[in-house]
Motif scaffolding. Structure first.
Motif, short mmCIF file in Angstrom:
data_model
loop_
_atom_site.label_atom_id
_atom_site.label_comp_id
_atom_site.label_asym_id
_atom_site.label_seq_id
_atom_site.Cartn_x
_atom_site.Cartn_y
_atom_site.Cartn_z
N PRO A 135 26.60 -21.16 -63.02
CA PRO A 135 26.55 -21.33 -64.48
C PRO A 135 26.97 -22.71 -64.95
N ASN A 136 27.69 -23.45 -64.10
CA ASN A 136 28.16 -24.77 -64.49
C ASN A 136 27.18 -25.88 -64.12
N ASN A 137 26.13 -25.52 -63.38
CA ASN A 137 25.09 -26.48 -63.00
C ASN A 137 25.64 -27.73 -62.30
N LYS A 138 26.59 -27.50 -61.38
CA LYS A 138 27.18 -28.63 -60.65
C LYS A 138 26.83 -28.64 -59.17
N GLU A 139 26.45 -27.49 -58.64
CA GLU A 139 26.25 -27.40 -57.20
C GLU A 139 25.04 -28.22 -56.73
N ILE A 140 23.94 -28.11 -57.42
CA ILE A 140 22.74 -28.85 -57.00
C ILE A 140 22.93 -30.37 -57.13
N PRO A 141 23.47 -30.87 -58.28
CA PRO A 141 23.74 -32.31 -58.33
C PRO A 141 24.71 -32.79 -57.25
N ALA A 142 25.72 -31.97 -56.94
CA ALA A 142 26.68 -32.35 -55.90
C ALA A 142 26.00 -32.38 -54.53
N PHE A 143 25.13 -31.41 -54.27
CA PHE A 143 24.38 -31.40 -53.02
C PHE A 143 23.56 -32.68 -52.90
N VAL A 152 46.90 -25.55 -55.64
CA VAL A 152 46.03 -26.65 -55.21
C VAL A 152 45.72 -27.60 -56.36
N ALA A 153 45.38 -28.81 -56.00
CA ALA A 153 44.84 -29.74 -57.00
C ALA A 153 43.40 -29.32 -57.32
N THR A 154 42.94 -29.68 -58.51
CA THR A 154 41.60 -29.28 -58.92
C THR A 154 40.61 -30.41 -58.72
N GLU A 155 39.35 -30.05 -58.67
CA GLU A 155 38.25 -31.02 -58.53
C GLU A 155 37.03 -30.41 -59.18
N ASN A 156 36.43 -31.09 -60.13
CA ASN A 156 35.36 -30.49 -60.93
C ASN A 156 33.96 -30.94 -60.55
N GLU A 157 33.85 -31.94 -59.71
CA GLU A 157 32.52 -32.48 -59.44
C GLU A 157 31.66 -31.51 -58.62
N THR A 158 32.30 -30.71 -57.78
CA THR A 158 31.54 -29.75 -56.97
C THR A 158 31.83 -28.32 -57.42
N ASP A 159 32.07 -28.10 -58.69
CA ASP A 159 32.25 -26.76 -59.24
C ASP A 159 33.53 -26.10 -58.71
N GLY A 160 34.59 -26.89 -58.58
CA GLY A 160 35.88 -26.31 -58.23
C GLY A 160 36.42 -26.71 -56.88
N GLY A 161 35.78 -27.61 -56.18
CA GLY A 161 36.27 -28.00 -54.86
C GLY A 161 35.71 -27.11 -53.78
N GLU A 162 34.42 -27.20 -53.54
CA GLU A 162 33.73 -26.31 -52.60
C GLU A 162 32.98 -27.12 -51.53
N ALA A 163 33.55 -28.25 -51.15
CA ALA A 163 32.87 -29.16 -50.22
C ALA A 163 33.66 -29.26 -48.92
N GLY A 164 33.87 -28.13 -48.26
CA GLY A 164 34.66 -28.12 -47.04
C GLY A 164 34.04 -28.91 -45.90
N LEU A 165 32.72 -28.80 -45.72
CA LEU A 165 32.06 -29.54 -44.65
C LEU A 165 32.16 -31.04 -44.90
N TYR A 166 31.92 -31.45 -46.13
CA TYR A 166 31.99 -32.87 -46.47
C TYR A 166 33.41 -33.41 -46.25
N SER A 167 34.42 -32.65 -46.71
CA SER A 167 35.79 -33.11 -46.58
C SER A 167 36.22 -33.21 -45.12
N LEU A 168 35.85 -32.21 -44.32
CA LEU A 168 36.19 -32.27 -42.89
C LEU A 168 35.49 -33.46 -42.23
#
Length: 249
Positions: free
Chosen positions: A166-174, A101-117
Motif C-alpha cells: 500500500p505504500n508503493n515503496k517496494e518496486i521503486p526500492a527493487f 530497532v532503528a527505522t528505515e522508510n525507503e524500503t517500506d520499513g527495512g526489508e532489504a536483508g539480502l542487500y544489507s548482508l
C-alpha cells in the motif's frame, strides 16, 4: 621397490562461531522480534559448553546502516559473547536490539536483508565489523534472517502474485538497489569470505507450510527462502510457535 609413508598432521580444530541476525525492522514484526529475543535461550542451551560463540545484529536496511553491525545503546558493545556476558545479559541485549530497532522508510520499513548482508562484505564495512571483533578469521559463520515477508530483492516464483504494497515503496526500492542482488550472488559473497570455513544460512520466516495471517503485508519470505535452501540451511516457521525449537536446531 620403494616404500613411501605420508604423515598427515593433526587437524587444527577451533570451536568458534559468529552468529549474525539480519533483522527486518518493519513495525509488523515487533511481537515476533521479542519472541525471537527470548528464544535465544534455546540457541544458547544447544551450544556445547566449549564453543566460543559471538552474536551480532544487522538491520535489513539500505543507506547508512546497511551492512553494519547495530547496537541500540552506545554503552553496549556491538558484539556479544558468553565470555563477557551472562546468558541473561545476552538474552536481554539481543531482545532489545531486535525490538528497539532503528527505522528505515525507503524500503517500506527495512526489508532489504539480502542487500544489507551483501554490503557487509564491502571493504569499508568488513573492516569496521572486524574492528568490533566480528567475522573472525578462524570462525564459522551463521546468518539468521528475521522477516515476516519477502526480501525487497526477491524474484517471485512463476505464478505467484505479490501481496500489494500500500505504500508503493517496494518496486521503486527493487529498481534502485536490486539489479545485482540475488540469493545466489549474496550466498557467493558469504562463501567467498568464509573460504574453507563453515557457513550456515537460516531464517525465521514464513514458508509454504506456514499458517500466517492473511491480513497486512505478511508473505512467504521469498529471497531469503531460496538462499536458505541453496545453502542447505534451516527455515524456522515464524508462524507456528516453533521459534525456540528452530533456534535450537
Amino acid at each position: 621397490c620403494y616404500s613411501e609413508m605420508q604423515l598427515q598432521p593433526d587437524a587444527e580444530i577451533t570451536k568458534k562461531i559468529d552468529v549474525l541476525f539480519v533483522v527486518d525492522t518493519s513495525g509488523s514484526l515487533v511481537e515476533e522480534r521479542d519472541e525471537i529475543g527470548d528464544g535465544v535461550d534455546a540457541l544458547l542451551g544447544a551450544l556445547p559448553a566449549d564453543v566460543d560463540a559471538q552474536f551480532g545484529v544487522m538491520l535489513a536496511h539500505v543507506g547508512s546502516r546497511s551492512g553494519r553491525l547495530y547496537r541500540r545503546y552506545s554503552d553496549k558493545p556491538y558484539v556479544l559473547n558468553a565470555a563477557n556476558h551472562s546468558s541473561e545479559e545476552l538474552r536481554t541485549i539481543l531482545r532489545d536490539r531486535m525490538r528497539l530497532v532503528a527505522t528505515e522508510n525507503e524500503t517500506d520499513g527495512g526489508e532489504a536483508g539480502l542487500y544489507s548482508l551483501n554490503e557487509a562484505f564491502s571493504e569499508a564495512n568488513l573492516l569496521e565489523s572486524v574492528g568490533h571483533g566480528f567475522f573472525r578469521e578462524d570462525a564459522a559463520l551463521a546468518v539468521v534472517f528475521v522477516a515476516d515477508e519477502n526480501d525487497i530483492c526477491a524474484r517471485y516464483p512463476q505464478g505467484v502474485v505479490p501481496v500489494v504494497d500500500p505504500n508503493n515503496k517496494e518496486i521503486p526500492a527493487f529498481n534502485r538497489y536490486c539489479a545485482n542482488i540475488t540469493p545466489e550472488s549474496v550466498l557467493a559473497q558469504v562463501r567467498a569470505h568464509q573460504g574453507e570455513r563453515p557457513s550456515v544460512v537460516a531464517g525465521i520466516i514464513y514458508h509454504e507450510q506456514s499458517d500466517f495471517p492473511a491480513v497486512g503485508e505478511n508473505e512467504i519470505g521469498y529471497g531469503y527462502l531460496e538462499m536458505i535452501r541453496m545453502a542447505n540451511g534451516v527455515a524456522i516457521d515464524l508462524a507456528g510457535n516453533h521459534i525456540h525449537q528452530g533456534l535450537d536446531q
